[in-house]
Scaffold this active site. Structure first.
Site, PDB file in Angstrom:
ATOM      1  N   LYS A 119       0.813  -1.222   0.000  1.00 57.52           N
ATOM      2  CA  LYS A 119       0.000   0.000   0.000  1.00 57.52           C
ATOM      3  C   LYS A 119       0.843   1.267   0.000  1.00 57.52           C
ATOM      4  O   LYS A 119       0.416   2.294  -0.505  1.00 57.52           O
ATOM      5  CB  LYS A 119      -0.988  -0.003   1.171  1.00 57.52           C
ATOM      6  CG  LYS A 119      -2.094  -1.036   0.978  1.00 57.52           C
ATOM      7  CD  LYS A 119      -3.383  -0.672   1.674  1.00 57.52           C
ATOM      8  CE  LYS A 119      -4.473  -1.663   1.264  1.00 57.52           C
ATOM      9  NZ  LYS A 119      -5.724  -1.502   1.958  1.00 57.52           N
ATOM     10  N   LYS A 201      -5.356  -9.941  -6.475  1.00 60.59           N
ATOM     11  CA  LYS A 201      -6.650 -10.076  -5.805  1.00 60.59           C
ATOM     12  C   LYS A 201      -7.609  -8.940  -6.188  1.00 60.59           C
ATOM     13  O   LYS A 201      -7.167  -7.821  -6.475  1.00 60.59           O
ATOM     14  CB  LYS A 201      -6.462 -10.135  -4.289  1.00 60.59           C
ATOM     15  CG  LYS A 201      -6.148  -8.824  -3.628  1.00 60.59           C
ATOM     16  CD  LYS A 201      -6.522  -8.837  -2.132  1.00 60.59           C
ATOM     17  CE  LYS A 201      -6.578  -7.408  -1.616  1.00 60.59           C
ATOM     18  NZ  LYS A 201      -7.361  -7.196  -0.440  1.00 60.59           N
ATOM     19  N   LYS A 204     -10.759  -3.158  -3.691  1.00 58.67           N
ATOM     20  CA  LYS A 204     -11.519  -1.910  -3.718  1.00 58.67           C
ATOM     21  C   LYS A 204     -10.686  -0.773  -4.279  1.00 58.67           C
ATOM     22  O   LYS A 204     -11.196   0.170  -4.852  1.00 58.67           O
ATOM     23  CB  LYS A 204     -11.886  -1.502  -2.291  1.00 58.67           C
ATOM     24  CG  LYS A 204     -13.015  -2.253  -1.690  1.00 58.67           C
ATOM     25  CD  LYS A 204     -13.201  -1.725  -0.272  1.00 58.67           C
ATOM     26  CE  LYS A 204     -14.017  -2.703   0.540  1.00 58.67           C
ATOM     27  NZ  LYS A 204     -13.835  -2.540   1.958  1.00 58.67           N
TER      28      LYS A 204
HETATM   29  P1  ATP Z   1      -8.477  -3.404  -0.590  1.00 64.68           P
HETATM   30  O1  ATP Z   1      -9.215  -4.249  -1.575  1.00 64.68           O
HETATM   31  O2  ATP Z   1      -8.487  -1.949  -0.926  1.00 64.68           O
HETATM   32  O3  ATP Z   1      -7.142  -3.952  -0.248  1.00 64.68           O
HETATM   33  P2  ATP Z   1      -9.926  -4.791   1.232  1.00 64.68           P
HETATM   34  O4  ATP Z   1     -11.169  -5.027   0.456  1.00 64.68           O
HETATM   35  O5  ATP Z   1      -8.904  -5.861   1.316  1.00 64.68           O
HETATM   36  O6  ATP Z   1      -9.325  -3.460   0.717  1.00 64.68           O
HETATM   37  P3  ATP Z   1     -11.389  -4.866   3.666  1.00 64.68           P
HETATM   38  O7  ATP Z   1     -12.647  -4.225   3.210  1.00 64.68           O
HETATM   39  O8  ATP Z   1     -11.030  -4.510   5.033  1.00 64.68           O
HETATM   40  O9  ATP Z   1     -10.205  -4.426   2.738  1.00 64.68           O
HETATM   41  O10 ATP Z   1     -11.489  -6.444   3.555  1.00 64.68           O
HETATM   42  C1  ATP Z   1     -12.509  -7.092   4.243  1.00 64.68           C
HETATM   43  C2  ATP Z   1     -12.393  -8.586   4.168  1.00 64.68           C
HETATM   44  O11 ATP Z   1     -12.458  -9.023   2.818  1.00 64.68           O
HETATM   45  C3  ATP Z   1     -11.099  -9.147   4.745  1.00 64.68           C
HETATM   46  O12 ATP Z   1     -11.403 -10.314   5.489  1.00 64.68           O
HETATM   47  C4  ATP Z   1     -10.299  -9.508   3.526  1.00 64.68           C
HETATM   48  O13 ATP Z   1      -9.420 -10.576   3.776  1.00 64.68           O
HETATM   49  C5  ATP Z   1     -11.397  -9.914   2.555  1.00 64.68           C
HETATM   50  N1  ATP Z   1     -10.989  -9.735   1.164  1.00 64.68           N
HETATM   51  C6  ATP Z   1     -10.573  -8.590   0.589  1.00 64.68           C
HETATM   52  N2  ATP Z   1     -10.294  -8.781  -0.709  1.00 64.68           N
HETATM   53  C7  ATP Z   1     -10.542 -10.094  -0.963  1.00 64.68           C
HETATM   54  C8  ATP Z   1     -10.470 -10.915  -2.124  1.00 64.68           C
HETATM   55  N3  ATP Z   1     -10.078 -10.417  -3.281  1.00 64.68           N
HETATM   56  N4  ATP Z   1     -10.794 -12.222  -2.023  1.00 64.68           N
HETATM   57  C9  ATP Z   1     -11.213 -12.735  -0.848  1.00 64.68           C
HETATM   58  N5  ATP Z   1     -11.313 -12.020   0.292  1.00 64.68           N
HETATM   59  C10 ATP Z   1     -10.994 -10.711   0.244  1.00 64.68           C
END
Ligand code: ATP
Ligand code: LTN
Length: 336
Positions: A119, A201, A204
């Protein structure tokens, strides 16, 4: 809720940055709904607004996204009578615990956190200190509830290990206070990949909206994004994440939503091409999200939202406050 009947506690958190996407849903959120039913288990699902502040947020946006996420929790089927749903900043113990745990954290272990490296994109001079120390805040979130299990996606594994290390260190140095948490990472769906970039992955913070499907996307948007999803130059539907990351990702999404195994899906699609896979998946995703979106519209601006938040915060403050008091006492801080 009577505390003595619970043996286990589950805790998880999601950041209120942008609308939740299919990765968040299939990797974490969807499973929360099952866990709230677990016997002898009390669950806490938190909207971690303090974590969101680790990168610059527009205050109005943060406010709205926080309410959006609580509405999403309710819309997917989380029930405030079964699980505690709350906002992190409504429980001051989180900020306090983060400081106490900061004092036992080491520069070396923090510098190894891969999410910070990603990040901050290598610009550690200008990256925020909060972004660097945020896994300590996360450890506090978990430890305050004497959590035994933490359902998360694969990307949070390293942060969970830090939480375990800090708990063990605190217990060793100050007395046995914390339960040591275990990650709960599902085999299928723990890492949903970006639709436009299936080697990374789904995120967001991706640059293109063709990377993800949000839980609030319209049927038209879902269709457009899935039609554009990157596959490969063969036309064989086979699960092979290394060589066919795009197709494997689409199969994973269908598998987690429908409950069919990957091999059942491979069988089902035998002899068919990518067009058929995408067509069916568009239907599966749209049909699955429709009732969630309907419920979301019903509750997003209702009193139910604030009622849920007050109830959740009251219970969370009770449990977290008790652990925080133990921490302070163990560290020699005077309590009045
Ligand atoms: P960013 O995508 O910007 O890194 P994020 O979506 O990872 O943000 P959170 O909203 O805090 O951040 O994630 C919430 C949950 O979703 C966490 O348990 C994370 O492990 C899960 N998660 C995030 N992205 C994925 C993905 N691509 N596949 C599966 N699980 C995910
Ligand atoms: N760091 C996580 C969100 C998060 C979390 C938590 C997850 C904050 N506190 C406690 C599980 C338990 C993320 O960025 N996905």
């Amino acid at each position: 809720m009577k505390e003595c009947i619970y043996l286990n506690r589950i805790f998880s958190g999601i950041q209120p940055t942008r609308v939740a996407h299919l990765g968040n849903y299939l990797g974490a959120l969807k499973h929360f709904v099952d866990y709230q039913e677990a016997e002898n288990t009390e669950s806490f699902f938190c909207v971690v607004d303090l974590h969101a502040l680790t990168v610059r947020q527009d205050p109005k946006e943060l406010h709205e996204r926080t309410l959006d996420l609580i509405a999403t929790y309710l819309a997917i089927g989380l029930d405030p009578n079964k699980a505690n749903l709350f906002v992190q900043s409504h429980v001051p113990a989180h900020s306090e615990a983060a400081w106490l745990l900061t004092t036992i954290s080491r520069m070396g272990e923090m510098s190894r956190m891969t999410q910070f490296k990603d990040k901050s994109k290598g610009s550690s001079e200008t990256a925020g200190v909060g972004l660097f120390s945020y896994p300590i805040l996360m450890a506090g979130d978990i430890l305050l509830y004497q959590t035994s299990q933490v359902p998360v996606g694969e990307d949070q594994k390293q942060h969970l290990e830090l939480a375990r290390d800090l708990a063990e260190r605190f217990n060793r140095d100050y007395g046995d206070i914390f339960t040591i948490p275990e990650p709960m990472i599902n085999k299928v769906g723990a890492r949903i990949m970006g639709l436009d970039q299936p080697e990374k992955k789904m995120s967001k913070s991706a640059e293109s909206e063709f990377n993800y499907i949000t839980l609030l996307d319209t049927p038209k948007q879902i269709e457009k994004k899935l039609k554009r999803a990157v596959t490969d130059s063969e036309n064989e539907i086979r699960f092979d994440p290394e060589n066919k990351p795009g197709v494997s990702n689409l199969l994973t999404i269908e598998s987690v939503i429908t409950g069919q195994s990957i091999s059942e899906l491979e069988q089902h699609y035998q002899g068919m091409g990518y067009g058929a896979l995408k067509k069916e998946l568009i239907e599966v995703v749209t049909d699955h999200l429709r009732p969630i979106q309907e419920r979301y519209q019903e509750i997003r601006y209702s009193d139910e939202l604030f009622h849920t938040l007050r109830k959740g915060a009251a219970r969370a403050n009770e449990v977290a406050g008790e652990t925080l008091a133990k921490m302070k006492k163990a560290m020699g801080l005077i309590q009045l």
